[in-house]
Design an enzyme around this catalytic site. Structure first.
Site, PDB file in Angstrom:
ATOM      1  N   LYS A 191       1.916   2.167  -5.056  1.00  0.00           N
ATOM      2  CA  LYS A 191       2.490   1.620  -6.293  1.00  0.00           C
ATOM      3  C   LYS A 191       1.585   1.892  -7.489  1.00  0.00           C
ATOM      4  CE  LYS A 191       2.413  -2.439  -4.343  1.00  0.00           C
ATOM      5  NZ  LYS A 191       2.063  -2.110  -2.959  1.00  0.00           N
ATOM      6  N   ASP A 229       0.811  -1.232   0.000  1.00  0.00           N
ATOM      7  CA  ASP A 229       0.000   0.000   0.000  1.00  0.00           C
ATOM      8  C   ASP A 229       0.838   1.273   0.000  1.00  0.00           C
ATOM      9  OD1 ASP A 229      -2.265  -1.599   0.111  1.00  0.00           O
ATOM     10  OD2 ASP A 229      -2.267  -1.629   2.292  1.00  0.00           O
ATOM     11  N   GLY A 282      -4.507  -4.386  -3.764  1.00  0.00           N
ATOM     12  CA  GLY A 282      -5.513  -3.357  -4.022  1.00  0.00           C
ATOM     13  C   GLY A 282      -4.767  -2.095  -4.390  1.00  0.00           C
ATOM     14  N   HIS A 283      -4.811  -1.730  -5.650  1.00  0.00           N
ATOM     15  CA  HIS A 283      -4.048  -0.574  -6.137  1.00  0.00           C
ATOM     16  C   HIS A 283      -5.029   0.512  -6.566  1.00  0.00           C
ATOM     17  CE1 HIS A 283      -0.606  -3.580  -7.231  1.00  0.00           C
ATOM     18  NE2 HIS A 283      -0.843  -3.511  -5.942  1.00  0.00           N
ATOM     19  N   GLN A 306       1.878  -6.138  -3.113  1.00  0.00           N
ATOM     20  CA  GLN A 306       2.361  -6.246  -1.734  1.00  0.00           C
ATOM     21  C   GLN A 306       3.670  -5.449  -1.587  1.00  0.00           C
ATOM     22  OE1 GLN A 306       1.293  -9.600  -3.295  1.00  0.00           O
ATOM     23  NE2 GLN A 306      -0.596  -8.600  -2.738  1.00  0.00           N
TER      24      GLN A 306
HETATM   25  P1  GDP Z   1      -0.713   0.334  -3.550  1.00  0.00           P
HETATM   26  O1  GDP Z   1      -1.339  -0.921  -3.064  1.00  0.00           O
HETATM   27  O2  GDP Z   1       0.748   0.399  -3.290  1.00  0.00           O
HETATM   28  O3  GDP Z   1      -1.058   0.657  -4.973  1.00  0.00           O
HETATM   29  O4  GDP Z   1      -1.346   1.496  -2.647  1.00  0.00           O
HETATM   30  P2  GDP Z   1      -2.913   1.679  -2.293  1.00  0.00           P
HETATM   31  O5  GDP Z   1      -3.616   2.184  -3.498  1.00  0.00           O
HETATM   32  O6  GDP Z   1      -3.443   0.474  -1.621  1.00  0.00           O
HETATM   33  O7  GDP Z   1      -2.817   2.779  -1.154  1.00  0.00           O
HETATM   34  C1  GDP Z   1      -2.260   4.026  -1.371  1.00  0.00           C
HETATM   35  C2  GDP Z   1      -3.340   5.100  -1.133  1.00  0.00           C
HETATM   36  O8  GDP Z   1      -2.721   6.370  -1.057  1.00  0.00           O
HETATM   37  C3  GDP Z   1      -4.329   5.214  -2.286  1.00  0.00           C
HETATM   38  O9  GDP Z   1      -5.582   5.537  -1.749  1.00  0.00           O
HETATM   39  C4  GDP Z   1      -3.781   6.343  -3.135  1.00  0.00           C
HETATM   40  O10 GDP Z   1      -4.812   7.032  -3.858  1.00  0.00           O
HETATM   41  C5  GDP Z   1      -3.194   7.234  -2.081  1.00  0.00           C
HETATM   42  N1  GDP Z   1      -2.008   8.013  -2.493  1.00  0.00           N
HETATM   43  C6  GDP Z   1      -0.990   7.646  -3.309  1.00  0.00           C
HETATM   44  N2  GDP Z   1      -0.041   8.604  -3.350  1.00  0.00           N
HETATM   45  C7  GDP Z   1      -0.452   9.579  -2.512  1.00  0.00           C
HETATM   46  C8  GDP Z   1       0.120  10.838  -2.090  1.00  0.00           C
HETATM   47  O11 GDP Z   1       1.219  11.226  -2.473  1.00  0.00           O
HETATM   48  N3  GDP Z   1      -0.625  11.564  -1.195  1.00  0.00           N
HETATM   49  C9  GDP Z   1      -1.834  11.157  -0.720  1.00  0.00           C
HETATM   50  N4  GDP Z   1      -2.469  11.935   0.158  1.00  0.00           N
HETATM   51  N5  GDP Z   1      -2.393   9.998  -1.100  1.00  0.00           N
HETATM   52  C10 GDP Z   1      -1.714   9.218  -1.976  1.00  0.00           C
HETATM   53  P1  IMO Z   2      -0.936  -4.183  -2.198  1.00  0.00           P
HETATM   54  O1  IMO Z   2      -0.538  -4.755  -3.529  1.00  0.00           O
HETATM   55  C1  IMO Z   2      -0.942  -4.521   2.143  1.00  0.00           C
HETATM   56  C2  IMO Z   2      -0.992  -8.572   3.810  1.00  0.00           C
HETATM   57  C3  IMO Z   2      -2.214  -9.028   4.569  1.00  0.00           C
HETATM   58  C4  IMO Z   2      -1.570  -9.967   5.564  1.00  0.00           C
HETATM   59  C5  IMO Z   2      -0.479 -10.633   4.754  1.00  0.00           C
HETATM   60  C6  IMO Z   2      -0.852 -11.981   4.171  1.00  0.00           C
HETATM   61  O2  IMO Z   2      -2.223  -3.435  -2.233  1.00  0.00           O
HETATM   62  O3  IMO Z   2       0.190  -3.417  -1.586  1.00  0.00           O
HETATM   63  P2  IMO Z   2      -2.406 -12.701   2.125  1.00  0.00           P
HETATM   64  O4  IMO Z   2      -3.858 -12.451   1.869  1.00  0.00           O
HETATM   65  O5  IMO Z   2      -1.496 -12.155   1.085  1.00  0.00           O
HETATM   66  O6  IMO Z   2      -2.113 -14.138   2.435  1.00  0.00           O
HETATM   67  O7  IMO Z   2      -2.107 -11.885   3.495  1.00  0.00           O
HETATM   68  O8  IMO Z   2      -0.185  -9.734   3.694  1.00  0.00           O
HETATM   69  N1  IMO Z   2      -1.239  -8.081   2.432  1.00  0.00           N
HETATM   70  C7  IMO Z   2      -1.175  -6.798   2.078  1.00  0.00           C
HETATM   71  N2  IMO Z   2      -0.964  -5.688   2.827  1.00  0.00           N
HETATM   72  N3  IMO Z   2      -1.074  -4.416   0.802  1.00  0.00           N
HETATM   73  C8  IMO Z   2      -1.256  -5.529   0.043  1.00  0.00           C
HETATM   74  O9  IMO Z   2      -1.264  -5.489  -1.296  1.00  0.00           O
HETATM   75  C9  IMO Z   2      -1.354  -6.774   0.676  1.00  0.00           C
HETATM   76  N4  IMO Z   2      -1.552  -8.044   0.258  1.00  0.00           N
HETATM   77  C10 IMO Z   2      -1.468  -8.827   1.332  1.00  0.00           C
HETATM   78  O10 IMO Z   2      -2.861  -7.936   5.193  1.00  0.00           O
HETATM   79  O11 IMO Z   2      -0.940  -9.221   6.592  1.00  0.00           O
HETATM   80 MG    MG Z   3      -2.858  -1.565  -1.804  1.00  0.00          MG
END
Ligand code: GDP
Ligand code: IMO
Ligand code: MG
Length: 427
Positions: free
Chosen positions: A16, A13, A40-41, A222
């Site tokens: 990416k 999270d 979840g991106h 991840q």
């Molecule tokens: P990922 O799994 O690495 O793609 O990250 P996620 O999408 O799960 O979580 C990142 C969250 O931060 C998302 O809701 C993005 O929209 C948000 N985000 C990404 N870059 C920034 C930033 O520079 N500032 C803020 N405030 N939010 C951001």
């Molecule tokens: P993105 O791509 C954050 C965490 C789960 C748990 C551990 C194992 O959005 O960054 P799993 O279901 O993979 O067997 O769970 O990994 N986890 C993540 N945490 N971002 C993710 O994906 C994750 N995918 C799995 O919360 O701790």
């Molecule tokens: Mg994510």
């Protein structure tokens, strides 16, 4: 750079999706190399929010989007995502799925849930998407691959063999209901018809793209500390998010990769259980969660929040061969007057280290040693280049660069696609 891996440098999270989306506009293809619907991106583009679990984050630009052999694919989630894209006017035509990717089957989801329930207090806090059991079946050579979906006879045989084993577990170990061959096979056949046009020889496709000098991104899911081999085991996922896995997960040689862009938040979050040295104690944790909207994209769970951990980040630089960093969510820190940054850990024997402890028990008992930096206490909205950042924010970024000896090439100042400052060429 023709071939760049974009890898999460923390516990996932990191942002990416946003960074991949940003770079994808100047690329030809984006490939996921591991993980499944646990990812979840989120991308916020032109006021619209998109959340992807399977489809690589290049789809909004119409780029070729590969799901490589190292991924595990839940057909129901993927079909839902493809339909969702189409209904929003985004063509799913550029998606290509490796026939070697493994399929997340209903028993994987059932086993993931049952196993977490049984672990109780000791549970990992998985996303309950069946990831661990799907990769376990792959390693046990009981798995069902995307190409098996396309041949009803083979599919039925393989489901029968797998159910013979896994129904025993469901019934006798977990006291759960067994699954019926006919129900599972029928359901798979429906998805197979929908997915057939997307299945391709993705290793060859990427090989040819690179040979022609095209620009290819490899999108990690991840993050480094969730890596099965090098992360905070057992509180990890069941695949290898680290950059080296891009080669195996897509099916290209490791010498084809030119650059590795590590994505890190300006602080740290973690979903699920497991040690987290810089986790904030007290009300600042909830404050950071609210300011950063730190709730899981896949499960909606609260993300645990902590101060930036340079020991863990140094480890990520090493494991991935990170050539530059994207530092996201710097804007979230605008609210804090003082910003502790962990530069070393104190170990149980009283010694201090800048390197990530190799022994699990040392890590579990490590105490963060902080350097407190002054905050900037002003919003970053409207800042257009790094030199326009408040002085304290620049000092924060410079500390990261100095401690890690890696350039910060991109700085996130908001969730929107355009809210990013480019320090230097990103890779
Ligand atoms: P990922 O799994 O690495 O793609 O990250 P996620 O999408 O799960 O979580 C990142 C969250 O931060 C998302 O809701 C993005 O929209 C948000 N985000 C990404 N870059 C920034 C930033 O520079 N500032 C803020 N405030 N939010 C951001
Ligand atoms: P993105 O791509 C954050 C965490 C789960 C748990 C551990 C194992 O959005 O960054 P799993 O279901 O993979 O067997 O769970 O990994 N986890 C993540 N945490 N971002 C993710 O994906 C994750 N995918 C799995 O919360 O701790
Ligand atoms: Mg994510």
């Amino acid at each position: 750079m023709p071939a760049t891996v974009i890898v999460g440098a923390q516990w996932g999270d990191e942002g990416k999706g946003k960074i991949v989306d940003l770079l994808a506009q100047h690329s030809d293809a984006v490939c996921r190399y591991q993980g499944g619907p646990n990812a979840g991106h989120t991308i916020v583009a032109e006021g619209e929010t998109y959340k992807f679990h399977h489809v690589p984050s290049g789809i909004l630009w119409g780029k070729i989007c590969v799901l490589g052999a190292g991924c595990v694919v839940d057909p129901e989630v993927l079909v839902g995502e493809l339909d969702g894209l189409e209904s929003r006017g985004v063509s799913s035509e550029p998606v290509r799925i490796s026939g070697n990717a493994h399929v997340v089957m209903p028993w994987h989801v059932a086993l993931d849930r049952a196993s977490e329930r049984r672990l109780g207090e000791l549970q990992i806090g998985t996303t309950r998407r069946g990831i661990g059991p799907a990769y376990a079946d792959k390693a046990a050579r009981l798995g069902i691959r995307v190409q098996d979906l396309l041949d009803p006879k083979i599919l039925r045989q393989k489901i029968e063999v797998a159910l013979g084993e896994r129904n025993l577990w469901l019934e006798r170990v977990y006291g759960a209901r067994p699954l019926e061959l006919e129900t599972v096979a029928g359901r798979c056949e429906g998805f197979a018809a929908r997915l057939r046009p997307y299945v391709a020889d993705t290793s060859l496709l990427v090989h040819n793209a690179l040979r022609e000098g095209q620009t290819v991104l490899f999108e990690g899911a991840q993050g480094t500390l969730l890596d099965l081999d090098h992360g905070t085991y057992p509180f990890v996922t069941s695949s290898n998010p680290i950059a080296g896995a891009a080669a195996t997960g897509v099916g290209i040689g490791p010498n084809r990769i030119d650059a590795v862009l590590g994505v890190t938040k300006a602080y740290v979050t973690r979903v699920g259980a497991g040690p987290f040295p810089t986790e904030i104690e007290g009300p600042d944790q909830a404050r950071m969660r609210e300011l950063g909207a730190e709730y899981g994209t896949t499960t909606g769970r609260e993300r645990r929040c902590g101060w930036l951990d340079l020991v863990a980040l140094r480890y990520a630089v090493r494991l991935n061969g990170i050539t530059s960093l994207a530092l996201t969510k710097l804007d979230v820190l605008s609210a804090f007057a003082e910003l502790p940054v962990c530069t070393r850990y104190r170990l149980p024997d009283g010694s201090e280290t800048v390197d990530f402890p190799a022994r699990q028990s040392d890590f579990h008992h490590a105490r963060p040693v902080y350097e407190a930096l002054p905050g900037w206490l002003e919003p970053l909205e409207g800042v257009e280049e790094p030199s326009g950042l408040p002085r304290a924010a620049r000092a924060y970024v410079e500390l990261v660069e100095r401690e890690l000896e890696v350039e910060v090439s991109l700085i996130g100042t908001g969730a929107g696609r355009t809210e990013v400052l480019s320090h230097r060429a990103p890779v």
